[in-house]
Design a protein around this motif. Structure first.
Motif, PDB file in Angstrom:
ATOM      1  N   VAL A  41       0.822  -1.200   0.000  1.00 43.27           N
ATOM      2  CA  VAL A  41       0.000   0.000   0.000  1.00 43.27           C
ATOM      3  C   VAL A  41       0.864   1.262   0.000  1.00 43.27           C
ATOM      4  N   VAL A  42       1.830   1.322   0.892  1.00 47.08           N
ATOM      5  CA  VAL A  42       2.740   2.469   0.992  1.00 47.08           C
ATOM      6  C   VAL A  42       4.129   2.034   0.546  1.00 47.08           C
ATOM      7  N   ARG A  43       4.653   2.704  -0.464  1.00 47.08           N
ATOM      8  CA  ARG A  43       5.961   2.335  -1.019  1.00 47.08           C
ATOM      9  C   ARG A  43       7.106   3.133  -0.402  1.00 47.08           C
ATOM     10  N   GLU A  44       6.811   4.241   0.241  1.00 46.76           N
ATOM     11  CA  GLU A  44       7.850   5.071   0.841  1.00 46.76           C
ATOM     12  C   GLU A  44       7.368   5.620   2.181  1.00 46.76           C
ATOM     13  N   ILE A  45       8.294   5.806   3.091  1.00 47.91           N
ATOM     14  CA  ILE A  45       7.974   6.440   4.366  1.00 47.91           C
ATOM     15  C   ILE A  45       8.935   7.609   4.579  1.00 47.91           C
ATOM     16  N   ARG A  66       0.378  -2.297   9.632  1.00 45.06           N
ATOM     17  CA  ARG A  66       0.519  -0.848   9.754  1.00 45.06           C
ATOM     18  C   ARG A  66       1.954  -0.482  10.151  1.00 45.06           C
ATOM     19  N   LEU A  67       2.259   0.775   9.998  1.00 39.25           N
ATOM     20  CA  LEU A  67       3.597   1.245  10.341  1.00 39.25           C
ATOM     21  C   LEU A  67       3.909   0.993  11.807  1.00 39.25           C
ATOM     22  N   ALA A  68       2.873   0.999  12.643  1.00 38.82           N
ATOM     23  CA  ALA A  68       3.064   0.740  14.070  1.00 38.82           C
ATOM     24  C   ALA A  68       3.567  -0.676  14.326  1.00 38.82           C
ATOM     25  N   ASP A  69       3.332  -1.595  13.385  1.00 38.04           N
ATOM     26  CA  ASP A  69       3.768  -2.986  13.543  1.00 38.04           C
ATOM     27  C   ASP A  69       5.217  -3.202  13.115  1.00 38.04           C
ATOM     28  N   VAL A  70       5.821  -2.190  12.513  1.00 34.72           N
ATOM     29  CA  VAL A  70       7.201  -2.308  12.027  1.00 34.72           C
ATOM     30  C   VAL A  70       8.161  -1.987  13.168  1.00 34.72           C
ATOM     31  N   PRO A  71       9.173  -2.819  13.395  1.00 31.92           N
ATOM     32  CA  PRO A  71      10.136  -2.555  14.472  1.00 31.92           C
ATOM     33  C   PRO A  71      10.839  -1.210  14.300  1.00 31.92           C
ATOM     34  N   ALA A  72      11.191  -0.597  15.414  1.00 31.35           N
ATOM     35  CA  ALA A  72      11.864   0.698  15.379  1.00 31.35           C
ATOM     36  C   ALA A  72      13.222   0.569  14.688  1.00 31.35           C
ATOM     37  N   ILE A  73      13.637   1.650  14.046  1.00 28.95           N
ATOM     38  CA  ILE A  73      14.914   1.684  13.347  1.00 28.95           C
ATOM     39  C   ILE A  73      15.886   2.508  14.175  1.00 28.95           C
ATOM     40  N   ASP A  74      17.031   1.952  14.453  1.00 31.25           N
ATOM     41  CA  ASP A  74      18.010   2.603  15.310  1.00 31.25           C
ATOM     42  C   ASP A  74      18.445   3.953  14.726  1.00 31.25           C
ATOM     43  N   LYS A  75      18.398   4.980  15.544  1.00 31.25           N
ATOM     44  CA  LYS A  75      18.844   6.332  15.208  1.00 31.25           C
ATOM     45  C   LYS A  75      17.974   7.010  14.140  1.00 31.25           C
ATOM     46  N   VAL A  76      16.802   6.456  13.893  1.00 29.67           N
ATOM     47  CA  VAL A  76      15.904   7.008  12.871  1.00 29.67           C
ATOM     48  C   VAL A  76      14.540   7.286  13.486  1.00 29.67           C
ATOM     49  N   VAL A 125      -0.867   2.438   6.428  1.00 31.66           N
ATOM     50  CA  VAL A 125      -0.959   1.006   6.119  1.00 31.66           C
ATOM     51  C   VAL A 125       0.170   0.646   5.156  1.00 31.66           C
ATOM     52  N   ILE A 126       0.994  -0.307   5.559  1.00 33.61           N
ATOM     53  CA  ILE A 126       2.127  -0.731   4.733  1.00 33.61           C
ATOM     54  C   ILE A 126       1.700  -1.792   3.715  1.00 33.61           C
ATOM     55  N   ALA A 127       0.985  -2.816   4.190  1.00 28.13           N
ATOM     56  CA  ALA A 127       0.617  -3.930   3.296  1.00 28.13           C
ATOM     57  C   ALA A 127      -0.638  -4.624   3.806  1.00 28.13           C
ATOM     58  N   THR A 128      -1.323  -5.320   2.894  1.00 28.85           N
ATOM     59  CA  THR A 128      -2.499  -6.110   3.249  1.00 28.85           C
ATOM     60  C   THR A 128      -2.442  -7.455   2.533  1.00 28.85           C
ATOM     61  N   VAL A 129      -3.116  -8.437   3.101  1.00 28.63           N
ATOM     62  CA  VAL A 129      -3.299  -9.726   2.440  1.00 28.63           C
ATOM     63  C   VAL A 129      -4.799  -9.960   2.349  1.00 28.63           C
TER      64      VAL A 129
END
Length: 230
Positions: free
Chosen positions: A124-128, A155-165, A175-179
């Motif tokens: 759904v979302v190709r860039e953040i 959702r983006l909330a389900d994506v692990p945090a990125i260090d220093k970002v 929403v990042i992706a759906t099935v």
């Protein structure tokens, strides 16, 4: 990455076309209080942006005839719609000790469990959008989708945090992706459900007509009338 460029004095679309025909890419180097028209060899630029950091590489821009190095990032670029080559670039000088805003590509990793059972994965979302020091901006963000079942929404909330970002997008609304079930199967299921509902309604109507009060009396009166006439 070191990027050698030279300033260009002649501007205009005709001159720009000539530069591109010579294998050169026109652009602008933006700094604090200045904007320098520049040109760079396409092969040199391609080498710089295809390294480990990709389009987010910090480029040590060196203008021909000068000694000052300008740490910069590729802020924006245009591509030739037919050949796919870069046709124009905007470079922006940065301070390595100050965070910047950048756009990072999302890459899905793994095959969802729901796809193995007939579901369809949709990105759904190709860039953040992120904020980080220039040296900490990732080339891309990998998102594992192997655990997703049919009907799941990542959702983006389900994506692990990125260090220093720092992620700038809304984690709960993005929403990042759906099935999901493929459209063809959904339409077939809806058609079958509709046909079943119509059949059930028709059966209920026939049953209601058979049980309607007076139906048996009318039948009996018809039989008596027939006996009297005989």
């Amino acid at each position: 990455m070191k990027l050698e460029v030279r300033e260009r004095e002649e501007l205009g679309s005709r001159r720009t076309r000539r530069l591109r025909a010579q294998g050169l890419v026109p652009g602008v180097l933006y700094g604090k209080g200045h904007a320098r028209p520049i040109v760079v060899a396409e092969r040199v630029l391609r080498t710089a942006v295809t390294g480990p950091s990709g389009l987010h590489a910090i480029l040590d821009v060196l203008i021909e005839g000068q000694q000052t190095v300008h740490p910069s990032i590729l802020a924006e670029y245009q591509q030739d719609p037919i050949r796919g080559t870069i046709s124009h670039i905007d470079l922006r000088e940065v301070r390595l000790d100050q965070p910047i805003h950048a756009t990072v590509v999302v890459q899905l990793v793994g095959e969802p469990a729901g796809v193995k059972t007939g579901g369809m994965l949709s990105l759904v979302v190709r860039e953040i959008h992120v904020e980080a020091l220039p040296s900490d901006v990732p080339e891309h963000v990998e998102v594992d989708v192997s655990h997703m079942e049919v009907g799941d929404v990542l959702r983006l909330a389900d994506v692990p945090a990125i260090d220093k970002v720092t992620i700038l997008d809304d984690p709960h609304e993005t929403v990042i992706a759906t099935v999901s079930v493929p459209r063809g199967f959904t339409e077939l299921e809806e058609a079958e459900a509709e046909a079943a509902a119509e059949a059930e309604a028709e059966a209920e109507a026939l049953e209601g007509a058979a049980e309607e009060p007076g139906a048996e009396d009318e039948s009996a009166d018809a039989d008596e009338s027939s006996d009297t006439e005989e």
